[in-house]
Design an enzyme around this catalytic site. Sequence first.
Site, short mmCIF file in Angstrom:
data_model
loop_
_atom_site.label_atom_id
_atom_site.label_comp_id
_atom_site.label_asym_id
_atom_site.label_seq_id
_atom_site.Cartn_x
_atom_site.Cartn_y
_atom_site.Cartn_z
N HIS A 1 0.83 -1.20 0.00
CA HIS A 1 0.00 0.00 0.00
C HIS A 1 0.87 1.26 0.00
CE1 HIS A 1 -2.86 2.88 2.13
NE2 HIS A 1 -3.42 2.60 0.98
N HIS B 1 -9.61 7.89 -3.37
CA HIS B 1 -9.88 6.49 -3.71
C HIS B 1 -11.11 6.34 -4.59
CE1 HIS B 1 -7.31 5.81 -0.14
NE2 HIS B 1 -7.06 4.63 -0.66
N ARG C 1 -1.83 23.22 2.72
CA ARG C 1 -1.45 21.81 2.73
C ARG C 1 -2.21 21.14 3.86
NH1 ARG C 1 -1.28 17.24 2.07
NH2 ARG C 1 0.48 15.81 2.06
N CYS D 1 6.26 23.59 1.94
CA CYS D 1 5.97 22.16 1.95
C CYS D 1 7.20 21.41 1.46
CB CYS D 1 4.78 21.88 1.04
SG CYS D 1 4.41 20.11 0.94
#
Lengths: 570, 570
Positions: free
Chosen positions: A135, A160, A232, A279
């Site tokens: 995963h 997903h 973010r 980030c």
Amino acid sequence: MKRLGRSLNSALLHQSRQAQRTASAAPSQTQFIRTLSVLPSQAGAEKQHKQAWTQHLLRLGLGLGAGASLFAAYGGFSSSHCEQQASAGQTKTAQSGSRPIYSEDDVAEHATKDTGVWVTYQGGVYDVTNWVDQHPGGGARIMLAAGGAIDPFWAMYAQHKTAEVRKILETYRIGDLEGGADPSKQVADPYANEPKRHKALLVRSAKPFNAETPTDALGSGPSTPNELFYVRNHLPVPHVEPAAYSLRIEGEGLRHVELSLNDLKTKFKRHSVSAAMQCSGNRRHGMNEVKKIQGLDWDIGAIGSAEWSGVKLRDVLRYAGFDEDNSDGVAHVQFEGLDSDISGTCYGASIPIDKAMGSHGDVILAFSMNGRTLSTDHGFPLRLVVPGVTGARSVKWLSRIITSKEESQAHWQQHDYKAFSPGVTMDTVTEEDWRSAPALQESPVTSAICEPANGAQLEEGTEEVAVRGYAYSGGGRNIIRVDVSPDGGKTWHVATLDNPGQLPYRAWDWTRWHLDLPLPKDHSGPLELCCRAVDSSYNTQPDTVAPIWNMRGIVNNAWHRINISVRAEE
Amino acid sequence: MKRLGRSLNSALLHQSRQAQRTASAAPSQTQFIRTLSVLPSQAGAEKQHKQAWTQHLLRLGLGLGAGASLFAAYGGFSSSHCEQQASAGQTKTAQSGSRPIYSEDDVAEHATKDTGVWVTYQGGVYDVTNWVDQHPGGGARIMLAAGGAIDPFWAMYAQHKTAEVRKILETYRIGDLEGGADPSKQVADPYANEPKRHKALLVRSAKPFNAETPTDALGSGPSTPNELFYVRNHLPVPHVEPAAYSLRIEGEGLRHVELSLNDLKTKFKRHSVSAAMQCSGNRRHGMNEVKKIQGLDWDIGAIGSAEWSGVKLRDVLRYAGFDEDNSDGVAHVQFEGLDSDISGTCYGASIPIDKAMGSHGDVILAFSMNGRTLSTDHGFPLRLVVPGVTGARSVKWLSRIITSKEESQAHWQQHDYKAFSPGVTMDTVTEEDWRSAPALQESPVTSAICEPANGAQLEEGTEEVAVRGYAYSGGGRNIIRVDVSPDGGKTWHVATLDNPGQLPYRAWDWTRWHLDLPLPKDHSGPLELCCRAVDSSYNTQPDTVAPIWNMRGIVNNAWHRINISVRAEE
């Protein structure tokens, strides 16, 4: 502190079980239809599966998030491959004749690797045992759903929810859930209450929300406007009632303290710090051009600068009794946000105690940003700001501060925001790789060209072009020089720094720069402009991206290059 | 502190005058033969001269020192150019018919740019006014000799003593010194009492002595043996009588303190620190391969590691009354060594006060090195060791410590050990360049391959080769990874770190590493091996040297590359 003593895995499994129990709290009166769950070994097929997956993951450059949002990788799975996988799934079903029926309790009994890892989704039952370690978001995250429904997780990690990912899931199907999908358990969208955002932001992922500052608004002034400041988020935005808010401070060497917003605003001296926030994945797009990576496809705008105001972390820790001279092995300060996933796991991170307590660390618990109350997206009512350190540690919606001997065991500290050698890929990465690479704290030196735009066409006969951009280095290291090349790095011109001379070792802000760059004489046609900065430790940027490519696509600090061209005479 | 208030130039001129007075202390009874000293403008000829010079300087890769030893550049002047220049000088003399005669007093009256800058050397009189600004070692250094004899300076910077440099000097000749060279003023060799050195050291300059550790002895153990530790001297080695030694501590916020060796050894707690020491010019050879630079032609051995023992600088400063909380703008700590030039100018440097006083700065006044008393070459009886900072600041033969608002104004802090953009050369460098670039303190991340040797020939069929080396980053940043490539950087293998896990932010030592590097399958013929390190701020090394080339040839931290080959089957 008991919780800290537990290992990540056991904690996650514990949480998983709890989540599961909550999910199946409505009494189930279904009849047990026992079915042997022994399936032929899928090892070979799985390996092939993993390889194809990884190839796709690396080939695709879609808007993918780090950490939890690694799931977004699914979104880019090519349909041809998916169809192939979907067929394989159908074959398996056909082999078993008709689909077995399992109860929720049957599924609940398969919640460890020993028993096999089963999950349900909308009435289907899936054995994902062999997928756990593959995963992209880490096996531990799948284990949160082990033995129960993944529906709430997919609601949380909405990336997903594509036909592609659904097709892949089907390849793991072993049966149907008794009674089918239960409409009473339909999961509400955790992103239903997200705040309104400025439409000029360049959205890299909608749920969770991740967006960057448009390039032409980047670095054009000392501070980035709050509405255009990059966002973010790892999870849905929590909405906090200020009157009910309290910050919990506890841990090694501290008395347990709870502070209201009013306490924070009245008991401590106010401080402001102008600091860039960046980030770790800023400029991932450049790495995607070398080899595709899962993660948000940030261009150069996952960085901004603001004046942050609030109180000093060191003052609050001292108030809670922390004594540097008798700290007995305390090495880290951990932070938790109010943003949490379905299992109640909060966003978490930690920083070294020296950064937290250092007289020049300037770590702030901030109420405001550029003179205005923090917005919901930026952590209202209180966020951490750790100057000189990658954005992932500046926890938003701050709820808890814990001093400890150990680092935060949160996913984002242990299994994300680390960079490996370019040979380490999703196929080959090991726990030892994760363990041996330190969690990113201080950022390396970087810079980018904000103007002209990549792809700009200049008039024929143009002899020089106005170039401007930003440069930044972590750890309080000042930018001492920015060089800009009109010819891919063969010759360099020195830029003028707009805000030079920040305090030594406390240069938290970015450095904006500009110059009129002379172009090669009588040039027409394409030109590669590049820039690179040098910081006060005389560190500079690597020339090219490929040698620093890493599977998480972070800290891309190679020279920033853009392509422009000068029109030829007609 | 009055001295600190003076500008560098005025201080140097003052010293120059004093030196001059000392040099001409013997009463001169020569008759004055006044001669008009007006010469036709030499500007055009000088410009041509400077260009030719600079071309030569950059083309030559001889063993040249930084700072004072910039003079060494003269040593490499090509004879064809020199002959041409020597002819020009003869022409000038011929034009004036016979050489004018000048007294020492005549010469002494030409000690500023306004009057013209004259010097004498072995009976010759030279007008070097137009050479002052072109002097590779800086104009200020020539002004030390203005109006007097350069003989003692050339004795000090013995690299001048070549036929080539003498020929160049002749091009500036305007006459003869009355009475010729005075044998009673013959200058003794200031290097007559240098210590004995290990013959395995690779000598890069004899006077002053500069030598590096042989590559195969480099990094083969945790510490570098004292006898093989690189030596970087800027001036003749001072010989110190321990009983007579005292360390003077003074400056802003301090009471004036003098400490004997015994005081230092008895009044303060002892501390040890394992720290690498590296010359800023380490790996200059790699820059010379791009474009020639004046400066010692160091390969990869101007670095070493030792355990340094002594007392903490912060303890000594506190003893002298320094109070961090009431330091009133003190920003630097300056240091002077007992090594001085003919004018009495001591070697000097400074470091930021935060480094000096920080609880984790670990700055040591060291008596010993690897458990043994410091040798003369390494600073007996006391040297500064500033971990994580370039070697030039770790002043040897320490005599004086001064707290101040300003940096040291010493040549080595202001006009050396700074790096510029590659376009800045000896031809174009300005005072503004020197002013705007910060004095190098923390070193950037670097690494080097110590084995196999560059040029190694491997047996046919060799499938892997044992590679080992060192890596280091300044500022206490740990080395987190070293990658090694067998194919010029296309693919990378991760090395094993021999001494990982130094204290965070206090990783003062180098990191040694090794691996068995797989070679490309069935390869024969040449291979380019390279290595690059990543430090705890995720800074890494630039790919190539050319873009970081700088006129002083410092901080070459590009990937280290060596060429080896695998023999073909016969």
